[in-house]
Design a protein around this motif. Structure first.
Motif, PDB file in Angstrom:
ATOM      1  N   TRP A 223       3.397  -6.799 -11.806  1.00  0.00           N
ATOM      2  CA  TRP A 223       3.398  -8.250 -11.770  1.00  0.00           C
ATOM      3  C   TRP A 223       3.380  -9.168 -10.955  1.00  0.00           C
ATOM      4  O   TRP A 223       2.819  -9.782 -10.696  1.00  0.00           O
ATOM      5  CB  TRP A 223       3.718  -8.736 -13.107  1.00  0.00           C
ATOM      6  N   GLY A 224       4.556  -8.698  -9.712  1.00  0.00           N
ATOM      7  CA  GLY A 224       4.689  -9.055  -8.674  1.00  0.00           C
ATOM      8  C   GLY A 224       3.152  -9.659  -7.673  1.00  0.00           C
ATOM      9  O   GLY A 224       3.583 -11.068  -7.291  1.00  0.00           O
ATOM     10  N   LEU A 225       2.882  -8.682  -7.527  1.00  0.00           N
ATOM     11  CA  LEU A 225       1.774  -8.100  -6.699  1.00  0.00           C
ATOM     12  C   LEU A 225       0.139  -9.504  -7.340  1.00  0.00           C
ATOM     13  O   LEU A 225       0.053 -10.301  -6.482  1.00  0.00           O
ATOM     14  CB  LEU A 225       1.111  -7.332  -6.208  1.00  0.00           C
TER      15      LEU A 225
ATOM     16  N   LEU B  64      -5.862  -3.934  -7.408  1.00  0.00           N
ATOM     17  CA  LEU B  64      -5.125  -2.939  -6.643  1.00  0.00           C
ATOM     18  C   LEU B  64      -3.868  -2.599  -7.776  1.00  0.00           C
ATOM     19  O   LEU B  64      -3.440  -1.760  -8.727  1.00  0.00           O
ATOM     20  CB  LEU B  64      -4.700  -2.620  -5.399  1.00  0.00           C
ATOM     21  N   ALA B  65      -3.363  -4.345  -8.170  1.00  0.00           N
ATOM     22  CA  ALA B  65      -1.828  -4.323  -8.869  1.00  0.00           C
ATOM     23  C   ALA B  65      -2.276  -3.857 -10.243  1.00  0.00           C
ATOM     24  O   ALA B  65      -1.479  -3.624 -11.117  1.00  0.00           O
ATOM     25  CB  ALA B  65      -1.209  -5.946  -8.700  1.00  0.00           C
ATOM     26  N   PHE B  66      -3.137  -4.121 -10.649  1.00  0.00           N
ATOM     27  CA  PHE B  66      -4.008  -3.836 -12.129  1.00  0.00           C
ATOM     28  C   PHE B  66      -4.208  -2.634 -12.572  1.00  0.00           C
ATOM     29  O   PHE B  66      -3.366  -2.158 -13.669  1.00  0.00           O
ATOM     30  CB  PHE B  66      -4.706  -5.158 -12.163  1.00  0.00           C
TER      31      PHE B  66
ATOM     32  N   PRO C  51      -0.316  -0.352 -12.053  1.00  0.00           N
ATOM     33  CA  PRO C  51       0.926  -1.540 -12.079  1.00  0.00           C
ATOM     34  C   PRO C  51       1.959  -1.362 -11.762  1.00  0.00           C
ATOM     35  O   PRO C  51       2.668  -1.809 -11.913  1.00  0.00           O
ATOM     36  CB  PRO C  51       0.455  -2.196 -13.009  1.00  0.00           C
ATOM     37  N   CYS C  52       2.345  -0.048 -11.165  1.00  0.00           N
ATOM     38  CA  CYS C  52       3.563   0.563 -11.058  1.00  0.00           C
ATOM     39  C   CYS C  52       4.776   0.165 -12.213  1.00  0.00           C
ATOM     40  O   CYS C  52       5.467   0.213 -13.039  1.00  0.00           O
ATOM     41  CB  CYS C  52       4.064   0.075 -10.277  1.00  0.00           C
ATOM     42  N   VAL C  53       4.285   0.674 -13.567  1.00  0.00           N
ATOM     43  CA  VAL C  53       5.153   0.568 -14.815  1.00  0.00           C
ATOM     44  C   VAL C  53       5.164   1.560 -15.375  1.00  0.00           C
ATOM     45  O   VAL C  53       4.456   2.857 -15.557  1.00  0.00           O
ATOM     46  CB  VAL C  53       3.787  -0.034 -15.751  1.00  0.00           C
TER      47      VAL C  53
END
Length: 1295
Positions: A53-55, A171-173, A176-178
């Motif tokens: 989300w931050g990215l 890439l962040a989508f 998402p590192c969740v």
């Protein structure tokens, strides 16, 4: 919207990206989970959001900064076409900043555990093709690669750099590192894995407050409505409690308090003007001990009628409503900006070599004028609807409160049934609709003046030719409007009569089915409907003439204006033609609308006066009947302020559970409740109900027997624990055994320490009274005072009739060029065809509307009259009445009107698309994606809108049903001091309806603003395309009988033989059997008495015999013929019945005796003589005397005698008597029994009786218990058996 930009803006370089991002931001924001308390809940989350989300947030902000840099470079370059770049970059900056804010909100919502809405990915992918096209355009332009032009090179670098944040975002989508462990769940403790607040609770729209707490953008775009729309799309809006709560300012309680304060202020001002400066004190009601409003009581010196309702409405809602006029004025002014900007744009298109900045300014002006006009008009409509809702709540509450306190005699003398029915519905709606008409009254002349002035600027005095034609039609329109109003008034009169008759039919549907009168009353209702339709037909054709004249007027005015302009020696240009057409369209609106606005205002004034007259009626004045001392003709009752316990002769039962009917708003006391139930002999009845005392009682107690209703009403009175009890013959509808139980356990038992006034025909209980009063013809014959008569007759027996509420020349072409002549000729031909087809459309719709109104009503009436009794037992009568009133009005008027508009707009839109596509083919590029967006939007809206409309209708019926129920039980409500509680219940029911109505209005505005935004995009897009093409030089200007027998002799059933074979009947699935295997044979000419405690199935025998309710199993044979093989009309015409509930219809005695006119008057008089009714009928005026609504001119016993006279007139061989003499004295009862024996000597007679002496001379007696036959023998044989139930009944009859 987004995809549209992808196709048609690549030629404008960065403009496409900005529009895409603008669309993306608007679309994205519209789907934010914006809950009023979302921020509070999100504060409970203890972990930081994931890096994905931050990215994405950083990428969105970086793209916005890149566009800011590009905007600075464009300003420094200062090229000729810089305005397009400034517009594109500015929109892009705004869009990406909004997108940045949206991401911040999303990462603090429940979406933080996910990637967010999947639509985000699509909206970010859409600008990428545009970015590629922009880079290719820069690369092909060598100036962007020339080091001598550093600013251009910088723009290329910035455009290329925008690809980096896009890549990071994607890439962040994707990653998402969740993880599941990345969040700390909201649980009671760390070891507990269950959420403290489950995610589903975030979607509980029933606990959310509409609009309150929402931001400016959310209010403007109705984002606060999105959770409700999503829930509606999932099909989860099933109940009124699923929708938002009303904003606190619009809640019924708040509106009612504010309205009453304003009423009191107006009264104090009136007192001051009259010279009475004494302040009006708050008062305590004699009925309920609570503070009462000026609407509730009239104080000395200031009368309610001295304050005009209009003044109170003005004080309560005037300031807020008048301020909305500023929005109306701004919207009108912005509306005129469109034609002026269109004129400038067309002039720009005609001028070769015109600077692009001029076209850009025109396109920008069109964008902002249409945008702000849409926003302002949408806001105005929504705010007016909120004021209208407040006024509706105030009026309905005021009418209901007045009905609780009005003097019954005053109401009955001043108003007819139809008028009272319409107070809370039609009249209130007309007054509320005035809020939409008032601002139109001043804005329409204003619009007319501005349109005329602008026309003068365009074509000079030539506009007077077209205006003259329009002005000539105004008097015609006035005449048509007056004719329509006159016919509308007559139509409403016939409608009132039809609704009144339909109300009586629904209340007496059992009697109608028993006597097979469906055809007669269907014809009677059809006659009323035919008279109503005759005026509706006139209205429709007059309206069609209006539609024709005003529909053809724009084209006619345009033709005459252009011809006049050319004849005056001027030259027509494209700019003047298009601008004039636009202004003529704006001119027609006020000319067409003003008469109807004026008509609506006049209708509101009439309805306001009607409501005012109702509110002026005097309130119930207790001092007229009571005083604090004993003087001549005056009664003093100690403790009357606490109310009375009243059990009326006609039991009033609420549509609620058995327990709620007994408690009647009081707290549940287990020991007292059980004692009351046992004392009123309700224990066995409650035990056999499917849900015990939690079983819901139908409207007017339709699923209870007469005795059960009487004992339930008695239990309600006893549970009130009053000091004085008024018991109006509660023993008439029960059998002897139960009557003794009620007297010993209830009247002489649980009420032994209370003052009891009992009116009864049962003389066997007279010896238990302390004082006996013998009355005849309203006069005390032997002893007593006026206490009983005064209290029972004058104070608490409502004088209001009981009815449901138910729940509107050739010109020479001398100086014209051949080209102008050609175009005018073509345009005139089109105009002529337009007028012809407009006329055909108008009159075809009028004819179709009338046919539809007739067919729909006839089918509806036929279906309702053929419906089974179970349908009427389970369906509130208010709901059925709504079908014949408000819903049928929609079919008569609203539906054809909207269908006409729909077809006219659909074909008008199709024609515009064809013309636009021919003149500007590029416009088809954005129309396809915009069409898909429109389809998605309306699908998203339609599900919720449909559910909200359904809930509006569903919650409206209980408001009217409750009003009807209140009027029916007014005596009980007043006696028990329950007026304030019923007002609270009305407030709650109204609140439920207001919630659904408010959100239905909001949903319509939600759709409206989005469609307006699509319109803004279309207008702006066409403007931009026109500018671009100009730069490239490419512009070119019931009931059904099963298997009936083929033929039966007319004399059938000749013998009158009745046989039940294993008859099993249950009213509804899940309920116990009302008849459980009944088998018996009644021989020819036999007289059979039927006894048994209430609820044993006695009346059900008759319902099954008449096929009012179909058997589940078994057969009923008449002379050996299965009744299911006989048509209903034929079956019921061969049977006669005197029902338990005597029901009379409004009309004369003659019409009630013989509605079909089959018997001469001497025969009718003879029947009355046999029933000992001749003296009574002669006293009130003979056979032509009116019996009043539901027979109110006659007592209950006299109504039963009139029903007996009906039976005497029939030629049926089988007579059914259902406790027909319960409400007559014993002397009259004996005379009637003798009449029945003489007149029906050779007929088969089945008699249900609670007075045992009534059936002692029967040939046989049938004893019923729990739906079974327990005894069936001669009275003599049964009395000789020690174990006989009948023998016990005879021994305990007290004679």
């Amino acid at each position: 919207m987004s995809s549209s930009c992808l196709y048609w803006i690549p030629f404008c370089r960065s403009a496409s990206l900005s529009v895409i991002i603008s669309s993306q931001a608007i679309f994205q924001t519209a789907h934010l989970p914006f809950y009023p308390f979302a921020l509070h809940r999100c504060s409970l989350l203890r972990s930081s959001p994931p890096c994905g989300w931050g990215l994405r947030v950083a990428s969105a902000l970086l793209v916005a900064l890149f566009f800011v840099g590009d905007l600075v470079l464009v300003a420094l370059l200062h090229r000729g076409d810089m305005y397009l770049d400034v517009l594109a970059d500015g929109c892009a900056v705004l869009a990406w900043l909004v997108h940045f804010g949206a991401l911040l909100v999303l990462q603090r919502s429940i979406h933080r555990r996910t990637r967010g809405p999947s639509m985000l990915l699509l909206l970010v992918l859409l600008p990428i093709p545009n970015l590629v096209v922009t880079l290719l355009a820069y690369a092909q332009d060598t100036t962007y690669l020339d080091p001598v032009e550093p600013l251009r090179v910088a723009r290329l670098v910035l455009a290329a750099a925008r690809g980096l944040p896009f890549l990071v975002y994607l890439l962040a989508f994707a990653a998402p590192c969740v993880g599941e462990g990345s969040y700390t769940s909201m649980s009671v403790n760390d070891a507990d894995s269950s959420l403290l607040i489950p995610e589903s609770s975030y979607q509980d729209t029933g606990e959310m407050v509409a609009e309150d707490g929402s931001g400016c953008i959310s209010r403007m775009l109705y984002l606060w409505l999105n959770p409700l729309l999503r829930r509606g799309r999932r099909g989860e809006l099933e109940r009124p409690c699923d929708v938002y709560l009303l904003p606190r300012r619009l809640r019924t309680s708040a509106v009612r308090r504010h309205f009453l304060r304003c009423w009191e202020d107006c009264q104090q001002r009136a007192a001051t003007q009259r010279g009475n400066t004494t302040p009006r004190p708050a008062n305590r009601s004699l009925q309920n001990g609570t503070w009462t409003s000026p609407l509730q009581e009239e104080q000395s010196g200031i009368a309610v009628e001295e304050v005009g309702l209009l003044k109170v409405l003005h004080k309560a809602f005037g300031l807020r409503y008048y301020l909305l006029g500023v929005l109306k004025l701004a919207g009108n002014m912005l509306g005129f900006a469109g034609p002026l900007l269109l004129s400038s744009l067309v002039n720009y298109m005609e001028e070769e070599g015109a600077p692009v900045s001029r076209g850009a300014w025109c396109a920008t002006g069109l964008f902002f004028s249409t945008l702000f006009s849409a926003l302002i008009r949408n806001l105005f409509v929504f705010e007016v609807s909120k004021v209208s809702l407040s006024a509706r709540a105030a009026l309905v509450s005021a009418i209901y409160g007045k009905a609780l306190r009005v003097s019954g005699g005053g109401l009955a003398a001043r108003f007819t049934l139809g008028e009272v029915v319409n107070f809370m519905s039609t009249d209130t709606d007309r007054v509320v609709n005035f809020f939409n008409s008032f601002h139109e009254m001043w804005s329409l002349p204003f619009q007319l003046s501005i349109a005329l002035y602008l026309l003068y600027l365009q074509v000079g005095v030539a506009f007077l030719g077209g205006l003259g034609v329009a002005l000539l039609l105004v008097p015609l329109n006035k005449v048509l409007a007056s004719k329509i109003m006159e016919n509308n008034k007559h139509m409403l009169t016939h409608k009132d009569s039809r609704i009144k008759l339909m109300t009586e039919v629904l209340f007496g549907i059992r009697v109608i089915k028993f006597y097979n009168w469906e055809a007669y009353f269907a014809q009677k209702i059809a006659d009323c409907r035919r008279q109503e339709l005759s005026h509706l037909k006139a209205i429709k054709y007059l309206d069609a003439l209006c539609v024709y004249t005003w529909g053809a007027l724009p084209v006619v005015i345009s033709i005459i204006t252009f011809v006049t302009y050319v004849l005056l020696g001027h030259e027509l240009t494209a700019a003047k033609v298009f601008t004039t057409l636009a202004l003529v369209g704006m001119l027609i609106l006020p000319l067409n609308s003003f008469p109807w606005v004026l008509n609506g205002t006049l209708e509101a004034k009439v309805s306001l006066d009607r409501i005012q007259r109702f509110l002026k009626l005097p309130n119930q004045d207790l001092d007229a009947y009571f005083s604090h001392g004993r003087r001549g003709g005056v009664v003093y009752v100690q403790g009357r302020e606490d109310g009375f316990g009243l059990a009326a002769q006609e039991p009033w039962i609420q549509h609620a559970t058995v327990r709620d009917n007994i408690l009647f708003g009081k707290d549940y006391n287990s020991s007292l409740y059980q004692a009351v139930v046992e004392a009123c002999a309700l224990t066995d009845d409650i035990n056999i109900l499917p849900n015990g005392d939690r079983t819901e009682v139908g409207e007017n107690g339709v699923n209870l027997s007469g005795g059960q209703k009487a004992r339930l009403a008695l239990a309600r009175a006893v549970y009130m624990e009053k000091d004085i009890f008024l018991l109006d013959d509660p023993l008439a509808a029960v059998d002897t055994d139960v009557a003794h139980h009620l007297m010993e356990r209830c009247i002489m038992g649980i009420l032994r320490s209370k003052t009891r006034i009992l009116c009864t025909h049962r003389i066997e209980f007279v010896d238990k009274a302390d004082v006996v009063i013998l009355m005849d013809n309203g006069t005390i014959i032997k002893t007593g005072s006026e206490l009983c008569n005064c209290i029972l007759k004058c104070v608490f027996s409502p004088l209001i009739p009981r009815y449901p509420v138910n729940i509107m020349e050739t010109t020479p072409f001398a100086n014209m060029t051949s080209e102008v002549k050609f175009y005018l000729t073509v345009y005139g031909s089109i105009a002529g065809a337009n007028t012809i087809f407009t006329a055909i459309r108008a009159f075809l719709f009028a004819y179709g509307g009338i046919r539809a109104a007739s067919v729909v009503h006839n089918r509806l009436l036929d279906t309702v009259l053929k419906a089974t009794v179970t349908f009427f037992d389970t369906t509130p009568l208010g709901r059925v009445l709504n079908r014949f009133s408000s819903d049928l009005y929609s079919v008569d008027d609203t539906l054809p009107f909207f269908l006409n508009i729909l077809l006219a707009n659909s074909f008008g839109l199709l024609g515009m698309l064809v013309v636009m596509s021919y003149g500007l083919p590029w416009v088809l590029v954005p129309l396809l994606p915009l069409g898909l967006l429109y389809h998605y939007t309306q699908r998203f809206y339609r599900h919720t809108s449909r559910d909200l409309k359904r809930l509006c209708s569903l919650t409206l019926s209980p408001v009217y049903s409750h009003f009807s129920e209140t009027l029916s039980g007014l005596g009980t409500i007043r006696a028990s001091s329950s007026a304030s509680r019923f007002e609270e219940e009305n407030e709650w029911r109204l609140e439920q309806n207001q919630r659904c109505l408010f959100l239905s209005n909001a949903a319509m505005q939600w759709l409206d603003i989005r469609l307006q935004m699509i319109g803004v995009v279309v207008v702006t897009g066409i403007g931009v395309i026109a500018v671009v093409q100009h730069q490239f030089q490419s512009i070119d200007p019931g009931e059904q009988p099963a298997g009936m027998l083929a033929c039966l002799p007319t004399s059938w059933p000749e013998q009158g033989l009745v046989e039940f074979r294993g008859a099993v009947l249950s009213y509804r699935e899940g309920l116990p059997n009302a008849l459980d295997g009944v088998s018996l044979v009644v021989r020819h000419g036999e007289k059979v008495g039927v006894v048994g405690r209430t609820g044993s199935g006695k009346s059900t025998l008759f319902l099954a015999l008449f096929r009012m309710v179909e058997l589940n199993q078994g057969q009923i044979l008449l002379d050996g013929v299965d009744t299911r093989q006989v048509g209903l009309a034929q079956l019921r015409s061969k049977l006669a019945i005197i029902p338990q509930d005597p029901f009379l219809f409004s009309g004369t005695v003659r019409e009630n005796l013989d509605p079909c006119g089959r018997h001469p008057d001497p025969q009718l008089l003879e029947a009355l003589e046999h029933c000992h009714l001749s003296p009574v009928i002669n006293r009130i005026g003979g056979l032509g005397a009116e019996v009043g609504e539901r027979g109110k001119s006659l007592s209950l016993g006299q109504r039963q005698l009139l029903c007996l006279a009906r039976a005497l007139l029939t030629e049926a061989n089988i007579l059914c008597i259902d406790e027909a003499t319960a409400s007559v004295d014993q002397k009259t009862d004996k005379l009637l029994q003798q009449t029945i024996r003489e007149k029906f000597q050779d007929k088969t007679v089945l008699t249900i009786a609670h007075r045992i002496n009534t059936i002692l001379d029967s040939d046989r007696v049938l004893v019923m218990h729990s739906g079974k036959v327990v005894e069936f023998d001669t009275p003599a044989d049964l009395c000789q058996r020690d174990d006989s139930i009948f023998s016990k009944l005879v021994g305990g009859r007290g004679e």
